[in-house]
Design a protein around this motif. Structure first.
Motif, mmCIF file in Angstrom:
data_model
loop_
_atom_site.group_PDB
_atom_site.id
_atom_site.type_symbol
_atom_site.label_atom_id
_atom_site.label_comp_id
_atom_site.label_asym_id
_atom_site.label_seq_id
_atom_site.Cartn_x
_atom_site.Cartn_y
_atom_site.Cartn_z
ATOM 1 N N VAL A 16 0.835 -1.204 0.000
ATOM 2 C CA VAL A 16 0.000 0.000 0.000
ATOM 3 C C VAL A 16 0.873 1.257 0.000
ATOM 4 O O VAL A 16 0.576 2.233 -0.698
ATOM 5 C CB VAL A 16 -0.961 0.007 1.204
ATOM 6 N N LEU A 17 1.965 1.224 0.766
ATOM 7 C CA LEU A 17 2.890 2.355 0.765
ATOM 8 C C LEU A 17 3.426 2.586 -0.638
ATOM 9 O O LEU A 17 3.465 3.731 -1.128
ATOM 10 C CB LEU A 17 4.043 2.080 1.737
ATOM 11 N N TRP A 18 3.842 1.512 -1.288
ATOM 12 C CA TRP A 18 4.371 1.643 -2.637
ATOM 13 C C TRP A 18 3.318 2.169 -3.603
ATOM 14 O O TRP A 18 3.555 3.110 -4.356
ATOM 15 C CB TRP A 18 4.901 0.298 -3.144
ATOM 16 N N LEU A 19 2.146 1.575 -3.591
ATOM 17 C CA LEU A 19 1.103 1.976 -4.535
ATOM 18 C C LEU A 19 0.694 3.431 -4.346
ATOM 19 O O LEU A 19 0.493 4.167 -5.318
ATOM 20 C CB LEU A 19 -0.121 1.067 -4.384
ATOM 21 N N SER A 20 0.569 3.865 -3.100
ATOM 22 C CA SER A 20 0.172 5.254 -2.858
ATOM 23 C C SER A 20 1.221 6.221 -3.389
ATOM 24 O O SER A 20 0.890 7.277 -3.951
ATOM 25 C CB SER A 20 -0.087 5.484 -1.369
ATOM 26 N N ALA A 21 2.496 5.872 -3.217
ATOM 27 C CA ALA A 21 3.561 6.719 -3.755
ATOM 28 C C ALA A 21 3.584 6.654 -5.270
ATOM 29 O O ALA A 21 3.816 7.670 -5.955
ATOM 30 C CB ALA A 21 4.902 6.300 -3.177
ATOM 31 N N ALA A 22 3.372 5.463 -5.838
ATOM 32 C CA ALA A 22 3.416 5.293 -7.287
ATOM 33 C C ALA A 22 2.260 6.000 -7.984
ATOM 34 O O ALA A 22 2.408 6.498 -9.105
ATOM 35 C CB ALA A 22 3.404 3.804 -7.636
ATOM 36 N N ILE A 23 1.095 6.070 -7.331
ATOM 37 C CA ILE A 23 -0.052 6.787 -7.903
ATOM 38 C C ILE A 23 0.296 8.263 -8.103
ATOM 39 O O ILE A 23 0.010 8.856 -9.143
ATOM 40 C CB ILE A 23 -1.283 6.622 -6.986
ATOM 41 N N VAL A 24 0.946 8.842 -7.099
ATOM 42 C CA VAL A 24 1.348 10.257 -7.194
ATOM 43 C C VAL A 24 2.482 10.418 -8.206
ATOM 44 O O VAL A 24 2.506 11.380 -8.987
ATOM 45 C CB VAL A 24 1.764 10.783 -5.808
ATOM 46 N N ASP A 25 3.415 9.480 -8.190
ATOM 47 C CA ASP A 25 4.544 9.548 -9.123
ATOM 48 C C ASP A 25 4.066 9.486 -10.567
ATOM 49 O O ASP A 25 4.533 10.250 -11.423
ATOM 50 C CB ASP A 25 5.500 8.383 -8.830
ATOM 51 N N ALA A 26 3.103 8.600 -10.850
ATOM 52 C CA ALA A 26 2.600 8.467 -12.217
ATOM 53 C C ALA A 26 1.933 9.746 -12.690
ATOM 54 O O ALA A 26 2.039 10.126 -13.867
ATOM 55 C CB ALA A 26 1.613 7.299 -12.294
ATOM 56 N N ALA A 27 1.263 10.430 -11.778
ATOM 57 C CA ALA A 27 0.555 11.656 -12.147
ATOM 58 C C ALA A 27 1.509 12.810 -12.413
ATOM 59 O O ALA A 27 1.192 13.713 -13.193
ATOM 60 C CB ALA A 27 -0.424 12.038 -11.046
ATOM 61 N N ASN A 28 2.671 12.797 -11.783
ATOM 62 C CA ASN A 28 3.580 13.937 -11.861
ATOM 63 C C ASN A 28 4.786 13.712 -12.758
ATOM 64 O O ASN A 28 5.137 14.575 -13.560
ATOM 65 C CB ASN A 28 4.062 14.304 -10.456
ATOM 66 N N ARG A 29 5.422 12.566 -12.619
ATOM 67 C CA ARG A 29 6.694 12.367 -13.306
ATOM 68 C C ARG A 29 6.530 11.605 -14.612
ATOM 69 O O ARG A 29 7.362 11.712 -15.509
ATOM 70 C CB ARG A 29 7.653 11.620 -12.374
ATOM 71 N N GLN A 30 5.443 10.851 -14.741
ATOM 72 C CA GLN A 30 5.312 9.999 -15.910
ATOM 73 C C GLN A 30 4.273 10.491 -16.912
ATOM 74 O O GLN A 30 4.342 10.149 -18.086
ATOM 75 C CB GLN A 30 4.950 8.574 -15.466
ATOM 76 N N ARG A 31 3.322 11.272 -16.446
ATOM 77 C CA ARG A 31 2.266 11.722 -17.349
ATOM 78 C C ARG A 31 2.710 12.988 -18.083
ATOM 79 O O ARG A 31 3.232 13.913 -17.453
ATOM 80 C CB ARG A 31 0.995 12.001 -16.546
#
Length: 779
Positions: A16-31
């Motif tokens: 859950v820690l990973w997924l919550s961080a990855a959700i934000v990362d995908a929105a900012n660094r990857q999109r």
């Protein structure tokens, strides 16, 4: 409930820690983002709440429980819903994208299960409190739901809130309400990470917070230390270790977390540590000590599970769970980590620590080891345990178009409201059974007395009426579970919070209510933000602001509202009304009731007055067909009161609310001077403005043509608009035909006076209206 496998829970927590961080990362660094505007997110705020959420969702909660998640932990909620099969992986990269995951939990706009909309700090947290009362109300009125009908059995109402939210006054208004101390189903968990957006919160204020909740009758539980460091406290020198850590200012503790692990013992020792403390610190391996000082109660899954399972459910409970903001992230404990985003190398390191991969961020648990397999199985079991049956459609109630009682004597719209509600119990009992009223200690002064005498006051348990034998009593204040009025203390924020949750029962539990709240109109602005947020969150209700305007002349400027007409016009999800005449109010109010508590429904705001107005001035047609035509126009926003040909009009007077007698008197005065004036009576400037906006819309099914009926485009004429509120409210009418316009209203604070003096001072009397018309005509 079976004992949890803590190792499996820890595996889920890491994911859950990973997924919550990855959700934000995908929105900012990857999109892709070519706007230059930061997308944002809250990786650190999410991380501090992960273990609390995992203990709840993956062990403690039942399908009957409802949870409000703090705004900045929305990625945690979506991560858990994904693991529980409630959210498709395609949504995970869509945080803050149109049609994707919302910035903050949204009950109406997110694609997965969200029990409460949050985002307005403090308001989402208190929503569980009002939902608990709303649930108790529907169960007391309509039964428990077994065998069909009635609200489903309730579980806990849980709020997960940040400690900084406790700065909000809305929290304490709600906590202190007298009804709350009996809500044993209420559980709040405070994420005590001791950081706000801008800073590490200075000083140690937990004792004050504990005392405030305790004084309000809450059970207070504090989880400060986990079991790892608690074991050290039991060893020689341990008491001093605990005393030293608990005496540290928040800033010093946070700085220690940022230091190299080899420095921790020295920082704890400080300048006055004893030999026993030094011996204890030297006996603990560096890595173990670094883990121990981070071992706070809000991160000890076993302690959290045991605590949630052992809470006394006879009174509300608040759990202060100490946490570290950014727990498990490279930004852990940093004073500026609130909106900080992890870099790609940091994300790869986090993926390694959590047993997953940045190249495949949404991968589920594999079957390469027993713990992973057990975690996957736990997700399946918990998904089944938390699955809710679809909410049954709320019972449809046929709200009458009118009650059929003639209005012959002068009467105020406020008094009409009281009469309407009292008559409803006799003329439309099925509709009346769904009505619940509430007020912040102004029920009698807003004319709810007749309704209360007929239906009683609601209480979660029977209370003795000590004035039942008092022959001189006018208001019978009988409190029982069957009552239909809920009284609150003088707190408008509480009022609209309860109103929102009463207005959501149709979608939560399949029980339709028609909630109606009264408050003094000038205090609408005090409740504006939580009222608006409640509408955003899906609550449908009717808010009545009364008395209103400078028409409340003798009460003075402190009680004379000016800006509320335009507030109502501008509020999304709500129709604003200000009828002048008794029959108009009856028609419009019943129409608004029919739109509350139904799919696609809408809230309503009524601005009423204490000024008696002669009903005959409305010239309601006697012919049934023409009467129905008038009703339809009234509920569409307004009608023409003059029956001469618009082509003959030299000027048009447009009025709303209590000033209509002055508008009609001005028309008569102008007629005596040879000026033909049309008169338009608005019941809802809001609906007329919508008609204005929708003119020329290519979607033929959109909108109402009421504006063209009121101001026929082929017959332009100068306009004078009049209302007891700010004049800009009706200024848009100038654009309907390009007419010259003069807007009359109130633009300054009033003072105590007679009604005649108040209208003359603010330019609302008949002479001022006629004078404005003559000015436009150049006469």
């Amino acid at each position: 409930m079976t004992e949890p496998d803590l190792e499996v829970l820890r595996a889920v927590s890491r994911r859950v820690l990973w997924l919550s961080a990855a959700i934000v990362d995908a929105a900012n660094r990857q999109r892709p983002n070519d706007t230059g505007v930061k997308v944002g997110g809250h990786q650190a705020s999410s991380a501090s709440m992960v273990d609390v959420c995992v203990a709840l969702w993956f062990h403690e909660l039942t399908a009957a429980d409802r949870v409000s998640v703090k705004p900045h932990a929305s990625p945690v909620l979506h991560a858990m819903n994904y693991l529980l099969g409630d959210l498709d992986a395609k949504h995970l990269p869509t945080l803050r994208e149109k049609g994707g995951l919302q910035a903050y939990p949204s009950r109406s706009k997110d694609p997965d299960t969200v029990d409460f909309s949050t985002g307005s700090v403090g308001i989402g947290a208190t929503a569980t409190l009002w939902a608990a009362i709303a649930h108790r109300y529907v169960r007391s009125q309509f039964g428990a739901g077994e065998g069909g009908g009635g609200a489903a059995a309730g579980g806990r109402f849980v709020s997960l809130l940040g400690d900084a939210e406790l700065d909000e006054g809305a929290i304490w208004e709600a906590v202190a309400d007298s009804q709350v101390a009996g809500l044993g189903e209420l559980l709040w968990v405070v994420d005590m990470n001791r950081q706000s957006l801008d800073r590490v919160v200075p000083d140690i204020q937990i004792e004050r917070l504990q005392a405030m909740f305790s004084a309000a009758g809450w059970q207070v539980v504090t989880l400060k230390w986990g079991r790892l460091i608690s074991a050290l406290f039991e060893r020689p020198g341990g008491a001093e270790l605990r005393e030293r850590l608990e005496a540290m200012p928040n800033e010093e503790y946070q700085r220690m977390l940022r230091a190299d692990s080899v420095e921790i013992a020295e920082r704890i020792m400080g300048e006055s540590g004893s030999e026993d403390l030094q011996a204890l610190l030297q006996s603990v391996p560096t890595a173990h000590l670094a883990a121990a000082v981070r071992d706070l109660g809000g991160h000890d899954l076993g302690l959290l599970v045991d605590t949630f399972g052992s809470i006394d459910d006879h009174r509300p409970t608040v759990v202060f769970a100490y946490t570290v903001k950014g727990r498990g992230l490279p930004t852990e404990g940093h004073p500026n980590n609130h909106s900080a985003l992890l870099t790609e190398p940091q994300m790869r390191a986090l993926a390694d620590a959590c047993g997953t991969s940045l190249s495949d961020p949404w991968a589920g648990f594999g079957d390469d080891d027993e713990t992973a397999k057990a975690a996957a199985e736990l997700c399946v079991r918990r998904a089944e345990a938390l699955r809710r049956p679809p909410v049954a459609g709320a019972e449809r109630v046929a709200v009458p178009l009118e009650l059929g009682h003639p209005h012959r004597k002068p009467i105020s719209t406020q008094a009409v409201l009281g009469r309407l509600l009292a008559d409803l119990t006799r003329d439309a009992p099925d509709t009346a059974a769904r009505v619940v009223t509430c007020s912040p200690d102004v029920a009698s002064s807003t004319n709810l007395g007749g309704w209360i005498n007929k239906t009683g006051v609601w209480a979660s348990s029977e209370r003795r009426d000590w004035f039942a034998d008092d022959a001189e009593r006018v208001l019978r204040w009988s409190e029982a579970q069957g009552g239909q009025h809920i009284e609150l203390g003088i707190a408008e924020v509480n009022l609209v919070g309860l109103l929102a949750e009463l207005g959501a029962t149709w979608s939560r539990w399949g029980e339709r209510l028609i909630p109606i709240a009264t408050l003094y109109d000038p205090f609408l602005a005090r409740a504006l933000e939580p009222w608006s947020f409640g509408i955003y969150a899906g609550g449908q209700s009717i808010l009545v602001g009364t008395p209103s305007g400078v028409t409340l002349s003798s009460e003075g400027g402190a009680h004379q509202s000016v800006s509320t007409p335009s507030i109502g016009l501008e509020q999304p999800g709500c129709v604003a009304w200000e009828p002048a005449f008794a029959q108009d109010l009856e028609w419009c109010f019943l129409h608004a009731m029919d739109s509350v508590g139904v799919p696609g429904g809408t809230s309503a705001y009524f601005r009423l007055s204490t000024r008696p107005v002669e009903p005959a001035l409305a010239r309601v047609p006697e012919d049934p067909a023409l009467r129905e035509r008038r009703r339809r126009q009234a509920v569409a926003g307004g009608y023409r009161l003059t029956d001469h040909d618009p082509a003959d009009e030299q000027v048009v007077l447009v009025g709303a609310g209590a000033v209509m007698p002055e508008v009609l008197a001005a028309a008569e005065s102008l007629a005596a001077q040879g000026v033909t004036a049309g008169v338009v009576c608005l019941t809802s400037a809001d609906l007329v403005f919508r008609s204005f906006q929708q003119r020329g819309d290519r979607d033929a099914g959109v909108g109402s043509g009421v504006l063209d009926l009121l101001l026929p485009p082929q017959h332009p004429a100068p306009l004078v608009t009049v209302l007891d509120g700010h004049p800009h409210t009706l200024a848009f009418l100038a654009g309907a035909r390009g007419d010259r316009i003069r807007c009359l209203g109130v633009t300054e604070f009033g003072q105590s006076s007679s009604l005649t003096d108040a209208y003359a001072h603010h330019g609302l009397d008949a002479g001022a209206v006629a004078g404005a018309a003559l000015d436009l005509l150049g006469r």
